[in-house]
Scaffold this active site. Structure first.
Site, short mmCIF file in Angstrom:
data_model
loop_
_atom_site.label_atom_id
_atom_site.label_comp_id
_atom_site.label_asym_id
_atom_site.label_seq_id
_atom_site.Cartn_x
_atom_site.Cartn_y
_atom_site.Cartn_z
N ARG A 1 53.97 -72.69 33.09
CA ARG A 1 54.64 -71.51 33.64
C ARG A 1 54.68 -71.60 35.16
O ARG A 1 53.74 -72.09 35.80
CB ARG A 1 53.94 -70.24 33.18
CG ARG A 1 52.59 -70.01 33.82
CD ARG A 1 51.82 -68.92 33.10
NE ARG A 1 50.77 -68.34 33.93
CZ ARG A 1 49.71 -67.71 33.46
NH1 ARG A 1 49.54 -67.56 32.16
NH2 ARG A 1 48.82 -67.18 34.29
N GLN B 1 45.12 -80.20 31.72
CA GLN B 1 46.46 -80.59 31.30
C GLN B 1 46.96 -81.76 32.14
O GLN B 1 46.49 -82.01 33.24
CB GLN B 1 47.40 -79.38 31.41
CG GLN B 1 47.03 -78.26 30.45
CD GLN B 1 47.99 -77.10 30.52
OE1 GLN B 1 48.27 -76.55 31.58
NE2 GLN B 1 48.53 -76.71 29.38
N MET C 1 53.84 -80.96 23.83
CA MET C 1 52.97 -81.72 22.95
C MET C 1 51.72 -82.20 23.68
O MET C 1 51.66 -82.19 24.91
CB MET C 1 53.72 -82.93 22.37
CG MET C 1 54.73 -82.57 21.31
SD MET C 1 55.52 -84.02 20.55
CE MET C 1 54.13 -84.73 19.64
N GLU D 1 56.52 -88.97 28.11
CA GLU D 1 57.23 -88.11 27.16
C GLU D 1 58.69 -88.51 27.01
O GLU D 1 59.27 -88.37 25.92
CB GLU D 1 57.12 -86.65 27.59
CG GLU D 1 55.78 -86.00 27.33
CD GLU D 1 54.73 -86.35 28.36
OE1 GLU D 1 53.56 -85.99 28.16
OE2 GLU D 1 55.09 -87.00 29.38
N GLU E 1 50.68 -63.94 27.80
CA GLU E 1 50.78 -65.29 27.27
C GLU E 1 50.89 -65.34 25.75
O GLU E 1 50.94 -64.31 25.08
CB GLU E 1 49.57 -66.12 27.73
CG GLU E 1 49.81 -66.88 29.03
CD GLU E 1 50.73 -68.09 28.82
OE1 GLU E 1 51.25 -68.27 27.70
OE2 GLU E 1 50.92 -68.84 29.78
#
Length: 491
Positions: free
Chosen positions: A171, A188, A222, A230, A279
């Site tokens: 986001r 992440q 993913m 990706e 969220e």
């Protein structure tokens, strides 16, 4: 099924199915567009395409709920299936199988094509001309910290040494016409790459992509292994390379058919306050955090660009469906890679992606001779505890594949009758993601908690398993045949 290679082709496919609603009246991006989108997801209505957005340049559009459940009767996963090159009739298991199969194929690197004539270069705004206020700026929820310009787009980033390029969803919130901020979490991949730039004290080049290949948002959400590209995975999924063009001001490539591309650098320090934002867990929490700043140094876009938005909240919406497919597929690939027989996996959508259900074939004992259900489930738990995707599942239930984990009726029956309230479960303590409100505040701030795996496996056939009390389970074949024949004659 013909692959759809941009957002407009995807919207055309939805419209052909009656799953797109064009809204011509003026719609305010300040809450109204998101409220309509939210309503469409909760009521399982066609995806809204807002043709006239107040405050934006004429012709600039918004599209909502692009990855939510479909309104097509009998085919709830039609939008997700189409985005992955599957027929709209695909089931949850078919979608997971397609994603798993792509993991086993050789990656297909993207194809760099000339920028001349690329739709995403119809308009090029550099420097001070690249203002955000000409575009729709959706405020998604009334208590959000600011308009969130990125809820369904992909951020392209690369390590300083060039070894790893990542496409991911995160986001991103508007600060002013030339600055944004967003979640850059160390757990992440975006955060991992940013930390390498932070370490050398240099801002990170980025490109923020809206639109493009419909599978982008699925793959961007993913949990592929760190270091995986990706765009190359997406090529393996489609069986052909994704076409990309070079950015104007940074050394990154973006999809040829993107709607809007924002280019710039992400500061090497956490200089801004990000949030709050309601969220995927379904709660409008008031949390904020210090995050780095995205500078806006160039914007390129198509004629009459379409800006996607996701009105995240209580399930089921876009923020649940694509991650469910991606996480489930990654877990299946990981478990099978460990030599464990697994039929499929699925994050039940109604749990806001907090539960995982793994089903195993009825003949699993032949693959694991001498192993009982407790030992089998323990092995599954060990694999999950040792991988990032497994640690993303606070509660996991292992069941026989006589039930469909994507069918709530099947699932609730199995959970209610096969899961012991206190026994046949094992937990593992370790790192957790910081966005699951089922954990305590202490656990969330420490980033450490438990995952639990429940053994719901039935006894082997002939060793205590009883037939289900269903049409097929407790009536003889000849009687079932007569009943079905009579039904057919009565039609």
């Amino acid at each position: 099924m013909t692959r759809l290679n941009d957002l407009r082709g995807y919207l055309g496919a939805l419209e052909a199915l009656g799953d797109l609603r064009r809204i011509d009246r003026p719609v305010d991006p300040h809450l109204e567009a998101a409220a309509v989108t939210r309503r469409s997801t909760e009521q399982r209505r066609p995806a809204p395409l807002f043709e006239t957005v107040t405050g934006a340049d004429p012709g600039f559009r918004l599209a909502g709920a692009l990855g939510a459940l479909s309104s097509v009767p009998g085919h709830p996963y039609a939008r997700l299936a189409l985005s992955l090159g599957l027929p709209h009739t695909a089931t949850a298991a078919h979608i997971v199988d397609r994603l798993v199969a792509a993991r086993a194929r050789a990656p297909i690197a993207p194809k760099l094509v000339p920028s001349d004539g690329a739709p995403c270069k119809d308009h090029v705004l550099l420097g001070a001309d690249g203002r955000l206020d000409r575009f729709p700026r959706p405020l998604i929820h009334q208590n959000d910290g600011a308009p969130y310009l990125n809820t369904w787009g992909v951020i392209v980033a690369r390590t300083p040494d060039g070894r790893w390029t990542n496409w991911s969803i995160s986001r991103v919130m508007m600060i002013d016409n030339y600055h944004l901020t967003g979640l850059v979490l160390p757990q992440q991949h975006l955060g991992m790459i940013w930390q390498e730039w932070e370490k050398i004290g240099e801002p990170m080049p980025y490109a923020l992509v809206q639109g493009g290949d419909p599978g982008l948002a699925v793959v961007g959400g993913m949990t592929l292994p760190a270091g995986a590209d990706e765009s190359a995975y997406l090529g393996a999924l489609y069986g052909e390379p994704v076409e990309v063009v070079r950015c104007e001001t940074v050394d990154l490539d973006v999809p040829y058919g993107a709607e809007v591309v924002i280019e710039g650098h992400l500061s090497a320090h956490r200089d801004a306050t990000e949030g709050p934002f309601a969220e995927f867990h379904g709660w409008a929490l008031a949390e904020t955090s210090p995050q780095p700043v995205f500078s806006v140094e160039a914007i390129t876009y198509r004629d009459a660009p379409i800006w996607p938005l996701c009105a995240a909240g209580r399930p089921v919406d876009d923020s649940h469906l694509a991650p469910t497919a991606g996480v489930s597929a990654e877990l299946v690939a990981t478990l099978r890679g460990a030599g464990l027989p697994v039929s499929t996996a699925w994050l039940p959508l109604g749990t806001a992606c907090h539960w995982m259900v793994i089903t195993v074939p009825g003949d699993w004992r032949a693959s694991l001779p001498g192993v009982n259900t407790a030992e089998f489930v323990h092995r599954i738990g060990e694999v999950m505890n040792g991988c990032r995707v497994g640690r993303m599942c606070p509660a996991t239930f292992v069941l026989d594949d006589d039930i469909d984990p994507a069918n709530d009726s099947d699932l609730l029956w199995a959970l209610g009758t096969r899961i012991h309230p206190a026994l046949r479960q094992e937990s593992w303590s370790g790192p957790i993601m910081p966005w699951y409100p089922c954990y305590t505040e202490e656990e969330l701030h420490a980033g450490h908690g438990s995952i639990v795996v429940h053994d719901g496996l039935l006894p082997a056939v002939g060793e205590g398993r009883v037939p289900p009390a269903t049409f097929e389970g407790v009536y003889p074949p000849d009687l079932r045949a007569r009943v079905l024949e009579a039904e057919a004659e009565a039609r």
